[in-house]
Structure formats: structure tokens, C-alpha cells
Design an enzyme around this catalytic site. Structure first.
Site, PDB file in Angstrom:
ATOM      1  N   ILE A 180     -17.974  21.204 -59.074  1.00  0.00           N
ATOM      2  CA  ILE A 180     -17.643  22.984 -58.886  1.00  0.00           C
ATOM      3  C   ILE A 180     -16.132  23.076 -58.580  1.00  0.00           C
ATOM      4  CG2 ILE A 180     -19.939  23.423 -58.234  1.00  0.00           C
ATOM      5  CD1 ILE A 180     -19.311  22.678 -55.258  1.00  0.00           C
TER       6      ILE A 180
ATOM      7  N   SER B  40     -10.794  27.664 -58.854  1.00  0.00           N
ATOM      8  CA  SER B  40      -9.638  28.245 -59.285  1.00  0.00           C
ATOM      9  C   SER B  40      -9.692  29.780 -59.124  1.00  0.00           C
ATOM     10  CB  SER B  40      -9.265  27.756 -60.582  1.00  0.00           C
ATOM     11  OG  SER B  40      -8.108  28.225 -60.697  1.00  0.00           O
TER      12      SER B  40
ATOM     13  N   TYR C  58     -18.790  30.247 -46.067  1.00  0.00           N
ATOM     14  CA  TYR C  58     -17.369  30.742 -46.639  1.00  0.00           C
ATOM     15  C   TYR C  58     -17.127  32.263 -46.376  1.00  0.00           C
ATOM     16  CZ  TYR C  58     -18.245  26.619 -49.769  1.00  0.00           C
ATOM     17  OH  TYR C  58     -18.573  25.439 -50.281  1.00  0.00           O
TER      18      TYR C  58
END
Length: 378
Positions: free
Chosen positions: A331, A334, A147
Site C-alpha cells: 500500500i 503518494s 488517520y
């Protein structure tokens, strides 16, 4: 604590809809205290951890659905802690401020059933997102080297004091190995870098991100993972996107089943065969894209919206509640504090058996993400 070791209740009942009350057959070393009700923390493998009064336990069993959705006809509870006071859910043996229950894992650890995903949040932007989640009560952060934001997650943990000491013990942190760094030596080196970026002494779970069956290196990678676990650097070992064939191969070559398999799972892509295989082998299922990146909010010609209106909750909460009742770890991602709080607020209502079945019926043939047979997340 009760006498007789960790093993508590055994109950031979079969399917049951809704809420269920179970007697705890235990004796206590100390005499009862007038006016004080002791709370017992109970764990059943693959289901949420709840606390209830000293003489009973109440847990949410999924509404009546096809038999494949029920991994246990005979359940077994394990007493792991005793507390006095109001009933609350736990994280790593600590009271969870958002009342999120734990899922017990086969390795003896337990993971908060709801976590925060941080995919597609850049390194600068992820720190305030994680900080707001911690303020909202999240005690489970799901990250990955791929990520490219582990440093930002680490800054948030350090700034909020959750990277060390007593506060660290209340938190579950997951990270994942890049596919390009699979292999024994490369995995160990990559882990050291992740730990440095996260500013942590250990992670709660380390995962193989994709199986890459076309370039299989999971066997050597897993051996490195075991070394990290034995050294206390990674407490739980898991995989992502592993299909039954991948899990079988890993087991055949290492003798091990992972504790968790994180897969794409949502109402229109339920992967029932994968879930059933995991349940059979004691592997907890964790869902990413639990709402199909928002596409399932309008699934079933208004099915989700109608259920949401009946409970005066959002469509997102309905889908997440469906996952909760299935015993799935979720999971949701937001970046907005209000949505983060909403995604935690799943325990004040329950779906009826008909509502749950209506969501089950939304299963379809199309995934929202990538095919594990061909994809690599380098």
C-alpha cells in the site's frame, strides 16, 4: 464454466525460477467457439490472481530464494470466473484497469495486491489524492479511523461514484479500528461511525490497528468484528502489527486466524519469522512502509539503484516489484498523480534471481516505525 466444481489444477512441481506455464485440466460445458479464446481467472491462496488462455495459466513465481520465501511446493488453483478477450488482472471479480492482480484470501475473498495508503494526509487534502488514484486505476484504498481522514476519503468516493452500485463492487476499501475504541460495544459503535464518514454500506476489510499486548482487548474486539462480518458490514477481517505471540493468543481465545496481517515490511526490515508464521497459517501478509518511508531507496550501497538502471525503472519500482514477486500486498502512499501511476506500473518487468537475492540480502535489524510490543495508535 468448467465442470467439476471450483477446484482446478493441482501441480506437484517444486521450486521454479521465473515464469511458469501450467496446463488446466478442465472440460467445458459449452463447445469451443472458433476464433475465440476463453480466459480463465485463477486464484492460488497467497499469490496473485491472473488470467490466461483457456488451456493454460501463467503466473509469476518468485525467483529462487531461500525456502522460507516459498509457502507452497504443491500449488492449487481455483477457477473463479471465465471471460472472453484479452488477459487482464481482476479486482473483486471485475477487470482491473491497471492490470493489478488479486491476492486470494483464506476467507474466499481476494484483495488487489497494490493499494493506496493514506496515512498522514489531512482530511481536506485526502479527497483529491484518492480521486487521482482512482483515475490512475487504483481499486484498493487503505485507510484507518486513526488517520483522521475517513470523511475526506468518503467525499472522494462519493464524488467519483465509487461509494455505491456497480462501481462500488469494483473497489476494495479497508479501514481500521482506533486502539482506544477496542472492546465489543465500543468497536461496534466505532465501526458505525467509520461507515458513516466513508459514506459506504460496507467495507471490504476491517482491521485491529495495533495489538496493544500490554492492554489486551483483541478477543472481545474480534467477537464484535465477527458480528459485523456475519451481518455483511465487513467482508474480511484482519489485523495489523500482530506478532506471532499475538496471533497465537487471538487464535487460542477466539479459534480464528485473521485473513490478513498488515505489518511494517521492506528490504531492510523483512520480518521473516513473522512472514513465515503467517504463511504457515494461511494469513496473507500486507506491507506498510514498503520502502521504509523512502529510506530503502538508497539501501545496500547503491544495490537498488543499480537494479533500477538495468531495467530502466525507478528505485521505488524495483522495491515494489520485489514485494510483488514475494506475494506481498503493498500500500505505497503518494499524493502525486505521477508517482501514483509509477507505483502501479510494476508488471512490465521482472527481477532476475540474482537481483531478487541481492534485495533479500539487505535485511537488517532496524525498523522504521513503532514496536508493536509497546506502541498504541490511539
Amino acid at each position: 464454466m468448467p465442470r467439476g466444481g471450483e477446484e482446478g489444477l493441482r501441480n506437484g512441481a517444486g521450486h521454479h525460477c521465473g515464469w511458469r506455464q501450467i496446463r488446466v485440466r478442465e472440460q467445458w460445458d459449452e463447445a469451443p467457439v472458433a476464433g475465440v479464446e476463453r480466459d480463465v481467472v485463477m486464484i492460488m491462496t497467497g499469490f496473485p490472481t491472473w488470467k490466461a488462455g483457456h488451456n493454460h495459466a501463467v503466473y509469476p513465481h518468485a525467483p529462487c530464494t531461500p525456502a522460507a520465501h516459498h509457502p507452497h511446493n504443491r500449488v492449487q488453483w481455483r477457477v473463479v470466473a471465465v471471460h472472453e478477450g484479452a488477459s487482464q488482472a481482476m479486482t473483486n471479480g471485475h477487470i482491473n484497469p491497471a492490470n493489478v492482480p488479486d491476492i486470494a484470501l483464506k476467507d474466499g475473498h481476494s484483495i488487489p495486491q497494490v493499494g493506496l495508503g493514506v496515512l498522514r494526509i489531512d482530511d481536506e487534502g485526502v479527497a483529491p489524492v484518492v480521486e487521482s488514484a482512482l483515475e490512475a486505476g487504483y481499486r484498493h484504498i487503505d485507510g484507518a479511523a486513526g488517520y483522521n481522514n475517513e470523511a475526506g476519503v468518503g467525499r472522494a468516493l462519493a464524488a467519483s461514484g465509487y461509494n455505491t452500485g456497480a462501481k462500488r463492487e469494483t473497489l476494495w476499501i479497508t479501514t481500521k479500528l482506533r486502539d482506544s475504541e477496542q472492546g465489543y460495544d465500543s468497536a461496534l459503535k466505532a465501526f458505525d461511525n467509520s461507515l458513516k464518514l466513508l459514506q459506504l454500506d460496507y467495507v471490504d476489510m476491517y482491521m485491529i490497528h495495533w495489538p496493544t499486548p500490554f492492554d489486551w482487548r483483541s478477543t472481545d474486539t474480534w467477537k464484535a468484528f465477527v458480528k459485523l462480518r456475519d451481518e455483511g458490514m465487513a467482508r474480511t477481517l484482519g489485523v495489523c502489527n500482530f506478532m506471532p505471540a499475538d496471533l497465537k493468543r487471538l487464535h487460542e481465545e477466539t479459534g480464528a486466524w485473521p485473513a490478513v496481517n498488515q505489518i511494517e515490511l521492506h528490504p531492510t526490515w523483512q520480518q521473516r519469522e513473522v512472514v513465515a508464521f503467517c504463511k504457515k497459517h494461511g494469513i496473507a501478509v500486507e506491507a506498510y512502509s514498503p520502502m521504509a518511508r523512502g529510506a530503502d531507496l538508497n539501501a545496500g550501497d547503491g544495490t537498488i539503484e543499480k537494479i533500477a538502471a538495468a531495467h530502466e525503472v525507478s528505485p521505488a519500482q524495483v522495491i515494489l516489484r520485489w514485494h510483488i514477486e514475494n506475494g506481498t500486498i503493498i500500500i505505497p502512499k503518494s499524493v502525486h498523480a505521477d508517482r501514483q501511476r509509477e507505483n502501479l506500473d510494476l508488471f512490465g518487468f521482472a527481477l532476475t534471481a540474482d537481483e531478487h537475492a541481492a534485495i533479500d540480502a539487505l535485511d537488517g535489524p532496524t525498523r522504521a516505525g513503532h514496536d508493536p510490543l509497546t506502541f498504541t495508535y490511539a
